[in-house]
Design an enzyme around this catalytic site. Structure first.
Site, short mmCIF file in Angstrom:
data_model
loop_
_atom_site.label_atom_id
_atom_site.label_comp_id
_atom_site.label_asym_id
_atom_site.label_seq_id
_atom_site.Cartn_x
_atom_site.Cartn_y
_atom_site.Cartn_z
N LYS A 33 33.94 28.63 27.79
CA LYS A 33 33.01 29.71 27.43
C LYS A 33 33.70 30.81 26.64
O LYS A 33 33.06 31.62 26.00
CB LYS A 33 32.46 30.29 28.76
CG LYS A 33 31.43 31.36 28.64
CD LYS A 33 30.99 31.78 30.06
CE LYS A 33 30.12 33.02 30.04
NZ LYS A 33 29.78 33.43 31.42
N LEU A 80 38.81 22.86 35.23
CA LEU A 80 39.64 24.04 35.48
C LEU A 80 38.90 25.35 35.26
O LEU A 80 39.40 26.41 35.64
CB LEU A 80 40.88 24.03 34.57
CG LEU A 80 41.90 22.93 34.85
CD1 LEU A 80 41.72 21.77 33.88
CD2 LEU A 80 43.32 23.44 34.77
N ASP A 134 45.86 26.77 46.39
CA ASP A 134 46.31 26.81 47.80
C ASP A 134 45.70 28.01 48.53
O ASP A 134 45.74 28.07 49.77
CB ASP A 134 47.84 26.86 47.89
CG ASP A 134 48.47 28.09 47.24
OD1 ASP A 134 47.75 28.88 46.59
OD2 ASP A 134 49.70 28.25 47.36
N GLU A 135 45.09 28.95 47.77
CA GLU A 135 44.55 30.15 48.43
C GLU A 135 43.39 29.82 49.36
O GLU A 135 43.05 30.62 50.24
CB GLU A 135 44.13 31.19 47.38
CG GLU A 135 45.29 31.59 46.50
CD GLU A 135 45.10 32.90 45.76
OE1 GLU A 135 44.30 33.73 46.22
OE2 GLU A 135 45.76 33.07 44.73
N TYR A 159 37.62 35.48 45.65
CA TYR A 159 38.10 34.39 44.77
C TYR A 159 38.34 33.12 45.59
O TYR A 159 37.80 32.05 45.28
CB TYR A 159 39.40 34.82 44.05
CG TYR A 159 40.15 33.65 43.45
CD1 TYR A 159 39.61 32.92 42.39
CD2 TYR A 159 41.40 33.25 43.95
CE1 TYR A 159 40.30 31.84 41.84
CE2 TYR A 159 42.09 32.18 43.41
CZ TYR A 159 41.54 31.48 42.36
OH TYR A 159 42.21 30.39 41.83
N ASP A 290 48.51 48.59 49.21
CA ASP A 290 48.34 47.14 49.26
C ASP A 290 46.91 46.73 48.91
O ASP A 290 45.97 47.50 49.08
CB ASP A 290 48.70 46.63 50.66
CG ASP A 290 49.23 45.20 50.63
OD1 ASP A 290 49.16 44.55 49.57
OD2 ASP A 290 49.72 44.74 51.68
P1 NAD Z 1 42.31 31.38 33.55
O1 NAD Z 1 41.54 32.54 34.07
O2 NAD Z 1 43.56 31.62 32.76
O3 NAD Z 1 41.37 30.48 32.62
C1 NAD Z 1 40.05 30.16 32.96
C2 NAD Z 1 39.37 29.56 31.73
O4 NAD Z 1 38.03 29.20 32.11
C3 NAD Z 1 39.24 30.55 30.56
O5 NAD Z 1 39.61 29.90 29.36
C4 NAD Z 1 37.77 30.92 30.56
O6 NAD Z 1 37.28 31.24 29.27
C5 NAD Z 1 37.13 29.66 31.12
N1 NAD Z 1 35.83 29.91 31.77
C6 NAD Z 1 35.56 30.89 32.69
N2 NAD Z 1 34.27 30.80 33.04
C7 NAD Z 1 33.72 29.76 32.36
C8 NAD Z 1 32.43 29.17 32.34
N3 NAD Z 1 31.42 29.67 33.07
N4 NAD Z 1 32.22 28.09 31.54
C9 NAD Z 1 33.24 27.58 30.78
N5 NAD Z 1 34.47 28.13 30.76
C10 NAD Z 1 34.71 29.19 31.54
O7 NAD Z 1 42.62 30.47 34.81
P2 NAD Z 1 43.89 29.57 35.13
O8 NAD Z 1 44.93 30.40 35.76
O9 NAD Z 1 44.22 28.75 33.93
O10 NAD Z 1 43.30 28.63 36.27
C11 NAD Z 1 42.64 27.41 35.95
C12 NAD Z 1 42.16 26.74 37.22
O11 NAD Z 1 43.27 26.46 38.07
C13 NAD Z 1 41.20 27.60 38.04
O12 NAD Z 1 40.20 26.77 38.55
C14 NAD Z 1 42.07 28.17 39.14
O13 NAD Z 1 41.31 28.41 40.30
C15 NAD Z 1 43.06 27.04 39.35
N6 NAD Z 1 44.39 27.46 39.85
C16 NAD Z 1 45.09 28.47 39.26
C17 NAD Z 1 46.35 28.80 39.73
C18 NAD Z 1 47.18 29.88 39.07
O14 NAD Z 1 48.25 30.23 39.58
N7 NAD Z 1 46.77 30.43 37.92
C19 NAD Z 1 46.90 28.11 40.80
C20 NAD Z 1 46.16 27.09 41.38
C21 NAD Z 1 44.91 26.76 40.89
#
Ligand code: NAD
Length: 352
Positions: A33, A80, A134-135, A159, A290
């Site tokens: 998006k 993702l 893992d959260e 979240y 915090d």
């Molecule tokens: P991010 O916030 O960097 O990226 C999210 C992406 O999703 C963005 O490009 C955004 O434009 C897109 N997006 C958001 N809403 C949308 C929608 N409605 N339709 C289409 N696209 C949409 O997130 P990230 O850190 O890359 O995390 C990716 C995934 O991995 C998430 O599901 C997150 O929960 C999971 N995750 C993240 C971590 C971390 O440390 N960052 C760890 C474990 C799991």
């Protein structure tokens, strides 16, 4: 394989696409998006490959998603797309409910309708991979216990509760409708193209700009850190070799307190970009009130993915953090526009 990556312009999605780009027999379709967190610049050369397509779309638009699944003849979905920043979820949970829960529900519905139309062999080979965190397991006491795939869910923040809900929906679509799903739950990632509201890039960039470095509480919260390219390799294994209905925990066996992370970054910057006047970047550290509901500790037991899929983290925290700092030093053109935008009024988060 025609792989649909949702959220492919985000931090981890773009690492997955860079990792898979150029792979023989793989076409990548990125559905994003482009929220504040999405950045096409993170895709680099992968975006100009003949085997890459981009659709700007919302996962909540199930009709558009179904059209894309059909038109691109998708064989694997790697989901993702999400709202991902805990502080934003505390200030405004509605977007998290909409994208992470409703969006995953809409995506599952579209995937199920598409999967049911597929002929036999393609139906058997189809996979829906849900990428989670893992959260969802909640708060661990200091120095005891680790999260396994059997740890009960106990999320603390809007979240993590929204991610937990989406995990449950994905499992229900497998058990009830037979959709071939796989799940992975990963620890905190860090590395290139990480949006500067998250702890590690925030610390690097605040230090370089001589701004205060905020640390929640006493900095004693523990996270298990994984370099994002190690996560991308794990995700490829899970989507191609994971057993349907199973989930895999992914983590780097690299527990650090937030203060250890911040001090390590300061020390590496002291070597690479000395402040002058014998001052250390550590002088910029400020302890702040915090975060409400702040989980003390997360720690992942990754033995299942190591044993069953042969995955190992290749970067230690020390090598990964050094690579990350060097990337931010070398890629000002990636982060400068984001930082300028944030100072022009858009909120840059507090601490991840
Ligand atoms: P991010 O916030 O960097 O990226 C999210 C992406 O999703 C963005 O490009 C955004 O434009 C897109 N997006 C958001 N809403 C949308 C929608 N409605 N339709 C289409 N696209 C949409 O997130 P990230 O850190 O890359 O995390 C990716 C995934 O991995 C998430 O599901 C997150 O929960 C999971 N995750 C993240 C971590 C971390 O440390 N960052 C760890 C474990 C799991």
């Amino acid at each position: 394989m025609n792989i649909l990556v949702t959220g492919g312009a985000g931090f981890i999605g773009s690492a997955v696409i860079r990792h898979l780009a150029g792979r023989q027999g793989v076409r990548i379709v990125n559905l994003d998006k482009l929220t504040y967190a999405g950045n096409p610049a993170s895709l680099g050369a992968a975006a100009s490959s003949l085997h890459y397509r981009f659709h700007q779309a919302d996962i909540c638009d199930d009709a558009a998603v179904l059209d894309i699944l059909r038109a691109e003849e998708i064989t694997h979905v790697m989901h993702l797309a999400a709202e991902s920043h805990v502080d934003r979820s505390i200030d405004g949970p509605a977007e998290f409910i909409q994208t992470n829960i409703v969006g995953t529900f809409k995506l599952l519905n579209a995937a199920l309708a598409y999967w049911r139309e597929l002929p036999g062999e393609r139906r058997d080979a189809f996979r829906f991979h849900h990428v989670s965190t893992d959260e969802v397991f909640g708060d661990l006491p200091f120095e005891s216990g680790v999260f396994t795939e059997d740890t009960p869910y106990d999320p603390s923040s809007p979240y993590s509760a929204s991610k937990a809900a989406s995990d449950h929906l994905v499992r229900a679509w497998h058990v009830t409708y037979g959709l071939p799903v796989v799940l992975s739950n990963c620890s905190n990632n860090y590395g290139p193209c990480h949006f500067p509201e998250k702890l590690i890039p925030l610390v690097i960039l605040n230090a370089l700009h001589e701004c205060e470095i905020p640390v929640y509480g006493q900095g004693s919260n523990v996270r298990d850190w994984l370099y994002v390219e190690d996560h991308a390799r794990a995700l490829e294994l899970v989507v191609t070799k994971g057993r349907p209905g199973e989930s895999y925990n992914v983590g780097g066996r690299a527990e650090r307190t937030n203060l250890q992370v911040v001090e390590t970054i300061c020390d590496l910057l002291d070597q690479r970009r000395p402040r002058g006047g014998a001052r250390s970047y550590r002088d910029l550290i400020r302890f702040v009130a915090d975060r409400p509901g702040h989980d003390r500790r997360y720690a992942i037991d990754p033995s299942k993915i190591e044993r069953e899929l042969g995955w190992r983290a290749q970067e230690s925290f020390e090598t990964g953090i050094a690579r990350t700092i060097d990337w931010y030093l070398d890629n000002r053109s990636w982060w400068q526009p984001i930082r300028e935008r944030s100072y022009a009024g858009e909120r840059l988060g507090k601490v991840a």
